[in-house]
Design an enzyme around this catalytic site. Structure first.
Site, PDB file in Angstrom:
ATOM      1  N   HIS A  99       0.812  -1.210   0.000  1.00  0.00           N
ATOM      2  CA  HIS A  99       0.000   0.000   0.000  1.00  0.00           C
ATOM      3  C   HIS A  99       0.849   1.266   0.000  1.00  0.00           C
ATOM      4  O   HIS A  99       0.397   2.311  -0.466  1.00  0.00           O
ATOM      5  CB  HIS A  99      -0.952  -0.021   1.191  1.00  0.00           C
ATOM      6  CG  HIS A  99      -2.125  -0.925   0.984  1.00  0.00           C
ATOM      7  ND1 HIS A  99      -3.410  -0.588   1.332  1.00  0.00           N
ATOM      8  CD2 HIS A  99      -2.207  -2.167   0.442  1.00  0.00           C
ATOM      9  CE1 HIS A  99      -4.233  -1.580   1.010  1.00  0.00           C
ATOM     10  NE2 HIS A  99      -3.517  -2.557   0.485  1.00  0.00           N
ATOM     11  N   HIS A 267      -2.201 -12.486  -2.850  1.00  0.00           N
ATOM     12  CA  HIS A 267      -3.230 -13.174  -2.070  1.00  0.00           C
ATOM     13  C   HIS A 267      -2.883 -14.631  -1.783  1.00  0.00           C
ATOM     14  O   HIS A 267      -3.697 -15.372  -1.248  1.00  0.00           O
ATOM     15  CB  HIS A 267      -4.571 -13.080  -2.797  1.00  0.00           C
ATOM     16  CG  HIS A 267      -5.094 -11.677  -2.857  1.00  0.00           C
ATOM     17  ND1 HIS A 267      -6.175 -11.308  -3.641  1.00  0.00           N
ATOM     18  CD2 HIS A 267      -4.679 -10.541  -2.240  1.00  0.00           C
ATOM     19  CE1 HIS A 267      -6.387 -10.004  -3.503  1.00  0.00           C
ATOM     20  NE2 HIS A 267      -5.497  -9.525  -2.659  1.00  0.00           N
TER      21      HIS A 267
END
Length: 725
Positions: A99, A267
């Site tokens: 992020h 993921h």
């Protein structure tokens, strides 16, 4: 009570809000005022380091292996105040790095991991960054131990890389060298919305066409890094989500294969957190009470258990073994059918229709409990979109290829805004040079500079041609991601040679003269272009009656078509250049605002911008030979005439219907000059006028020449990372 006696009056003795409000008082009252704050946002007064502190020198002394060992050890040292999922902080640290880097966008190079900006508002309080404040606080002992040589920006980027290594991935490498900023980046436009996660329609002209997303934005909502994981505007539809993913990731410099690799690899480990009600979660860090000490999103229902952590509202792990980097993501996604469900917090997500108990991931706190895995709408997009599906099947069939592709994409994600490889430091910098690093070979320094200058001077090229070509070559530099600039002489390659802003016909004429001079001397074309600009400038200085040498440092190299990602370079094309008094067309943003943006990307201060514009005007460097703003009868000489005539009250200024202005003699009414708003702003804006008045003073003619030369040299060398390596 005396007039100054407030001790017992019940009146607060300080002015409320004046010193703490984020709202600027000038623009609060006069919203159309040109705000120059972006040119001075990271000045020396905000930097707590000593004036002689050299970060890049400090990095050379860093115990790199010690830092990596400490970060690796931290991964499995679960702390009671914020317990780790399955006793491993890997997923949290990957999300922090991701992020931090994921705010980068290709259009203007802003955002990204290169400055540690995630520590400050608004990024530190974005909804999508919930609980990443905890990750930074967990890293604090490492930062504290290694001090000035280890920037927060490097540590945050490193944390995710070490996390992947600790979970079994062979990473591609890592480069230190990111220097911290010390306050928010107010130059970055994140969107016009007034609320977090506002409907996407506010930033698309047509939501059904992702390409209509407002530039330079890349994320689909205010406060998100990429796309809404629940679906477009929170409505699950993997096909529509796939289209938004493709547009968003392309704006962040990733192709389809890299996008698929990042999604799947990202993921493969970790989990999403949405157990509990969002209404119980406290305010973001910037709004949290003082006793939280910079932390936000307090969760009174967590009770010290990782299971109860809350971030996105989506709940669950993607794979059976969330702390191991393996192929479990592909097995889970493609070996099961999925249906829509709601998380405990009410978020839209997908769960398997049927799954064996032993294939479920165990609870992050209690290994005796198993939970259903989940997928987001973005994950389902990898399955239903034919292009992403094809890459996923290729990855699944060749695990080693997947791991290598992901490792490279991760490296690109976390290093994209560091610029050329010369900026990378440390023992783990990959030897391989990648095209997105804009490689430029080292140029020669052994040629006779004076002889080259003499040939340029006798070439027949005008001073204006030499100066504008050098400026056009260098002005593409942007400090946001350290791309562009004169090094490499990419102005002679596609796409730059054909940009309207570069006046292709004039450029071709100049290059046809300079390239043979470079070849004969054994110099790079890049050096000769800059040297040509210096020759023209020195002639103009001499004509004005001054003797000031223009510095020059040889060693630039010449890039090739093979080492130039032309698609990637297309975003550097100028659509306006206030320094040459040009814009391609009329825009909703004023010419002076676009000039300010360019000045900030070039790393200029307000007075440097003022000096450059005033000098380039009198030098006759305007696009297409335009006379707007050429407030002089001595065009071609580096004088202070632009400033003295701008501030002369014997003149009056008159707007015309086409948006330009006439400068008339106040007594006779005769038109003396014409101008644009990018000229007159130096007289109308109070700060810029103060700078202009300095240069208009009778005692500052030589100071102006020296300031112009210093600023010119700064722009010409903005991308000379080899000089400080």
């Amino acid at each position: 009570m005396h007039g100054n006696d407030v001790k017992n009056s019940g009146v607060c003795p300080v002015v409320h809000g004046a010193n703490t409000s984020m709202e600027k008082p000038v623009t609060r009252w006069w919203p159309n005022a040109l705000n120059l704050d972006i040119l001075h946002q990271h000045d020396a007064r905000s930097n707590p380091m000593d004036p002689d502190f050299d970060f890049h020198e400090a990095v050379k002394s860093l115990d790199f292996e010690g830092v990596k060992a400490d970060v690796r050890a931290l991964m499995t040292e679960s702390q009671e105040w914020w317990p780790a999922d399955w006793g491993h902080y890997g997923g949290l640290m990957i999300r922090l790095s991701w992020h931090s880097a994921g705010s980068y966008r290709l259009a203007d190079g802003r955002g990204g991991a290169g400055s540690g900006n995630i520590r400050f508002a608004p990024l530190n309080s974005w909804p999508d960054n919930a609980s990443l404040d905890k990750a930074r606080r967990l890293l604090w002992p490492v930062k504290k131990k290694y001090g000035n040589a280890l920037s927060w920006a490097d540590l945050i980027a490193l944390a995710g890389t070490i996390a992947y290594e600790s979970m079994g991935l062979k990473t591609f490498g890592f480069g230190f060298g990111r220097e911290d900023i010390w306050g928010p980046e107010i130059d970055t436009y994140w969107g016009s919305e007034k609320e977090w996660l506002a409907p996407s329609e506010q930033r698309y002209s047509d939501l059904s066409d992702p390409s209509t997303l407002e530039n330079p934005l890349a994320a689909t909502h205010m406060g998100l890094i990429y796309v809404n994981p629940e679906g477009v505007n929170g409505v699950p539809d993997p096909k529509k989500t796939a289209a938004q993913i493709r547009e968003t990731f392309s704006r962040m410099a990733m192709n389809d294969e890299e996008t698929a690799a990042l999604t799947c690899g990202g993921h493969t480990v970790g989990k999403a957190h949405g157990r509990g009600a969002v209404d119980n979660i406290g305010d973001a860090p910037e709004a949290a009470p003082m006793d939280e000490q910079g932390l936000g999103w307090s969760n009174p229902g967590q009770h010290g258990e990782a299971t109860n952590a809350f971030t996105s509202g989506i709940e669950g792990a993607w794979t059976k073994d969330p702390i191991v980097f393996d192929m479990g993501y592909f097995e889970m996604l493609f070996d099961h059918e999925w249906h829509q469900v709601k998380s405990p917090a009410g978020a839209c997500q997908w769960e398997p229709v049927r799954i064996k108990e032993e294939d479920k991931p165990v609870d992050p706190t209690d290994p005796s409990i198993r939970h259903n895995p989940m997928m987001t709408d973005a994950d389902m997009a990898m399955k239903v979109d034919p292009i992403y599906n094809e890459y996923c099947q290729k990855f699944r069939a060749d695990p080693e290829y997947f791991k290598d592709t992901f490792a490279r994409a991760w490296f690109k994600l976390t290093h994209r805004d560091m610029g050329p490889k010369a900026n990378y430091m440390g023992p783990d910098v990959p030897k391989e040079e990648l095209i997105w690093q804009d490689p430029v070979p080292k140029g020669s320094t052994g040629y006779n500079v004076d002889a080259v200058k003499a040939k340029i001077a006798s070439s027949g090229l005008s001073n204006e041609d030499l100066i504008t070509t050098a400026w056009d070559s260098a002005r593409t530099y942007r400090g946001s991601d350290m791309r562009g600039g004169a090094n490499g002489a990419r102005i002679r390659l596609a796409p730059q040679k054909d940009w309207v802003a570069n006046e292709p016909e004039r450029l071709a004429k100049v290059l046809a003269v300079l390239e043979p001079i470079a070849a004969e001397a054994g110099a790079s074309v890049a050096d000769v272009i800059v040297l040509g600009g210096n020759v023209g400038l020195e002639n103009a200085i001499k004509a004005a009656g001054f003797k000031v040498d223009v510095p020059f440092t040889p060693g630039r190299g010449d890039a090739t078509d093979e080492t130039t990602d032309s698609d990637s370079f297309s975003v550097l094309e100028p659509f306006a250049d206030g320094f040459r008094n040009w814009q391609k067309q009329q825009y909703s943003v004023s010419p002076e605002e676009m000039m300010l943006d360019r000045a900030q990307l070039l790393g200029l201060t307000g007075w440097e911008m003022t000096a450059l514009v005033g000098g380039l005007r009198v030098l006759g460097a305007n696009f297409g030979g335009s006379k707007h703003g050429v407030f002089t009868n001595r065009e071609g000489q580096l004088t202070t005439d632009f400033f003295s005539n701008l501030t002369d009250m014997g003149n009056s200024w008159h707007p015309l219907e086409d948006g330009t202005y006439e400068v008339r003699d106040r007594k006779t009414g005769k038109t003396k000059w014409t101008a644009t708003s990018a000229d007159l702003v130096f007289g109308s804006n109070s700060i810029l006028r103060a700078y202009a008045e300095v240069y208009a003073q009778d005692d500052n003619h030589e100071k102006f020449v020296r300031d112009f030369v210093a600023t010119w040299n700064k722009v010409m060398n903005a991308d000379r990372f080899d000089l400080s390596a």
